[in-house]
Design a protein around this motif. Structure first.
Motif, PDB file in Angstrom:
ATOM      1  N   GLU A  28       0.834  -1.207   0.000  1.00 45.30           N
ATOM      2  CA  GLU A  28       0.000   0.000   0.000  1.00 45.30           C
ATOM      3  C   GLU A  28       0.863   1.250   0.000  1.00 45.30           C
ATOM      4  O   GLU A  28       0.613   2.185  -0.766  1.00 45.30           O
ATOM      5  N   PHE A  29       1.888   1.282   0.837  1.00 42.55           N
ATOM      6  CA  PHE A  29       2.774   2.442   0.916  1.00 42.55           C
ATOM      7  C   PHE A  29       3.465   2.694  -0.423  1.00 42.55           C
ATOM      8  O   PHE A  29       3.501   3.828  -0.915  1.00 42.55           O
ATOM      9  N   VAL A  30       4.002   1.641  -1.030  1.00 43.25           N
ATOM     10  CA  VAL A  30       4.741   1.775  -2.288  1.00 43.25           C
ATOM     11  C   VAL A  30       3.819   2.219  -3.414  1.00 43.25           C
ATOM     12  O   VAL A  30       4.153   3.143  -4.168  1.00 43.25           O
ATOM     13  N   ILE A  31       2.656   1.586  -3.552  1.00 38.00           N
ATOM     14  CA  ILE A  31       1.760   1.922  -4.665  1.00 38.00           C
ATOM     15  C   ILE A  31       1.245   3.353  -4.536  1.00 38.00           C
ATOM     16  O   ILE A  31       1.143   4.087  -5.516  1.00 38.00           O
ATOM     17  N   ARG A  32       0.934   3.770  -3.317  1.00 37.80           N
ATOM     18  CA  ARG A  32       0.447   5.137  -3.120  1.00 37.80           C
ATOM     19  C   ARG A  32       1.560   6.158  -3.337  1.00 37.80           C
ATOM     20  O   ARG A  32       1.319   7.250  -3.834  1.00 37.80           O
ATOM     21  N   ARG A  33       2.776   5.804  -2.974  1.00 38.92           N
ATOM     22  CA  ARG A  33       3.915   6.697  -3.201  1.00 38.92           C
ATOM     23  C   ARG A  33       4.182   6.842  -4.695  1.00 38.92           C
ATOM     24  O   ARG A  33       4.412   7.940  -5.207  1.00 38.92           O
ATOM     25  N   LEU A  34       4.132   5.714  -5.431  1.00 35.02           N
ATOM     26  CA  LEU A  34       4.370   5.746  -6.879  1.00 35.02           C
ATOM     27  C   LEU A  34       3.305   6.555  -7.613  1.00 35.02           C
ATOM     28  O   LEU A  34       3.614   7.263  -8.575  1.00 35.02           O
ATOM     29  N   LEU A  35       2.059   6.438  -7.165  1.00 36.33           N
ATOM     30  CA  LEU A  35       0.967   7.149  -7.827  1.00 36.33           C
ATOM     31  C   LEU A  35       0.772   8.572  -7.309  1.00 36.33           C
ATOM     32  O   LEU A  35       0.013   9.342  -7.881  1.00 36.33           O
ATOM     33  N   GLY A  36       1.421   8.891  -6.200  1.00 34.75           N
ATOM     34  CA  GLY A  36       1.312  10.234  -5.643  1.00 34.75           C
ATOM     35  C   GLY A  36      -0.048  10.530  -5.034  1.00 34.75           C
ATOM     36  O   GLY A  36      -0.571  11.634  -5.203  1.00 34.75           O
ATOM     37  N   VAL A  37      -0.613   9.562  -4.325  1.00 32.37           N
ATOM     38  CA  VAL A  37      -1.907   9.760  -3.679  1.00 32.37           C
ATOM     39  C   VAL A  37      -1.751   9.605  -2.171  1.00 32.37           C
ATOM     40  O   VAL A  37      -0.805   8.979  -1.692  1.00 32.37           O
ATOM     41  N   GLU A  38      -2.710  10.191  -1.440  1.00 25.62           N
ATOM     42  CA  GLU A  38      -2.661  10.141   0.022  1.00 25.62           C
ATOM     43  C   GLU A  38      -2.961   8.743   0.533  1.00 25.62           C
ATOM     44  O   GLU A  38      -3.721   7.993  -0.072  1.00 25.62           O
ATOM     45  N   ARG A  39      -2.360   8.418   1.665  1.00 27.67           N
ATOM     46  CA  ARG A  39      -2.622   7.143   2.315  1.00 27.67           C
ATOM     47  C   ARG A  39      -3.953   7.191   3.034  1.00 27.67           C
ATOM     48  O   ARG A  39      -4.292   8.175   3.676  1.00 27.67           O
ATOM     49  N   LYS A  40      -4.709   6.095   2.950  1.00 26.22           N
ATOM     50  CA  LYS A  40      -5.973   5.988   3.677  1.00 26.22           C
ATOM     51  C   LYS A  40      -5.688   5.436   5.070  1.00 26.22           C
ATOM     52  O   LYS A  40      -4.785   4.631   5.252  1.00 26.22           O
ATOM     53  N   LYS A  41      -6.479   5.866   6.027  1.00 24.28           N
ATOM     54  CA  LYS A  41      -6.369   5.295   7.366  1.00 24.28           C
ATOM     55  C   LYS A  41      -7.099   3.961   7.397  1.00 24.28           C
ATOM     56  O   LYS A  41      -8.155   3.805   6.799  1.00 24.28           O
ATOM     57  N   TRP A  42      -6.525   3.008   8.106  1.00 21.56           N
ATOM     58  CA  TRP A  42      -7.158   1.703   8.237  1.00 21.56           C
ATOM     59  C   TRP A  42      -8.366   1.815   9.147  1.00 21.56           C
ATOM     60  O   TRP A  42      -8.363   2.547  10.138  1.00 21.56           O
ATOM     61  N   PHE A  43      -9.398   1.075   8.840  1.00 23.00           N
ATOM     62  CA  PHE A  43     -10.605   0.973   9.652  1.00 23.00           C
ATOM     63  C   PHE A  43     -11.249   2.331   9.932  1.00 23.00           C
ATOM     64  O   PHE A  43     -11.713   2.605  11.034  1.00 23.00           O
TER      65      PHE A  43
END
Length: 150
Positions: A28-43
């Motif tokens: 999740e961290f890598v794909i979001r970093r590559l795409l330049g999108v914000e991380r979602k909070k779990w739950f």
């Protein structure tokens, strides 16, 4: 089976689950970093807009009702007569897929960053792959090794 053996199996299962969570989080961290999108909070309920919130809660309520019905059937009826698609574990997997598909659709339609939906779809496909591989390989053969010695 001795109590000590159960502790070993439980510890192995917990370690396996921790490793799975780390692998999924790293992806999740890598794909979001590559795409330049914000991380979602779990739950958490990160709804795109009010419409998404209503649809998401509708999906949750429908699947909760289906889950309760399937749980009742599993407990009170003979296992032979129950179809795979009406078992609680299957309904939970379908719920997670439906929920993520709804999120991806709403991100595609309404999110400011249009790459959000690509990250959501990639994460969902990765999770499905991991779950499928885990089930098909009997936890990657981990428990076959443990049970072989008993």
């Amino acid at each position: 089976m001795k109590l000590n053996n159960i502790n070993i199996e439980f510890g192995t299962l917990m370690l396996f689950l921790i490793v799975l969570v780390l692998v999924i989080s790293t992806f999740e961290f890598v794909i979001r970093r590559l795409l330049g999108v914000e991380r979602k909070k779990w739950f958490s309920y990160n709804h795109i807009n009010e419409r998404h919130k209503k649809l998401d809660w509708s999906v949750r309520i429908i699947f909760m009702i289906l889950f309760l019905i399937s749980s009742y059937q599993t407990i009170h009826y003979d296992k032979v007569g129950i179809f795979r698609y009406s078992e609680p574990w299957f309904i939970m997997i379908v719920f997670l897929i439906a929920s993520e598909m709804l999120r991806a659709f709403m991100e595609w339609r309404y999110a400011e960053n249009k790459r959000d939906f690509v990250a959501t779809l990639a994460e969902m496909l990765f999770m499905i792959s991991i779950v499928f591989l885990t089930i098909k390989t009997d936890f990657f053969g981990l428990f076959n090794i443990l049970f072989r010695s008993y």
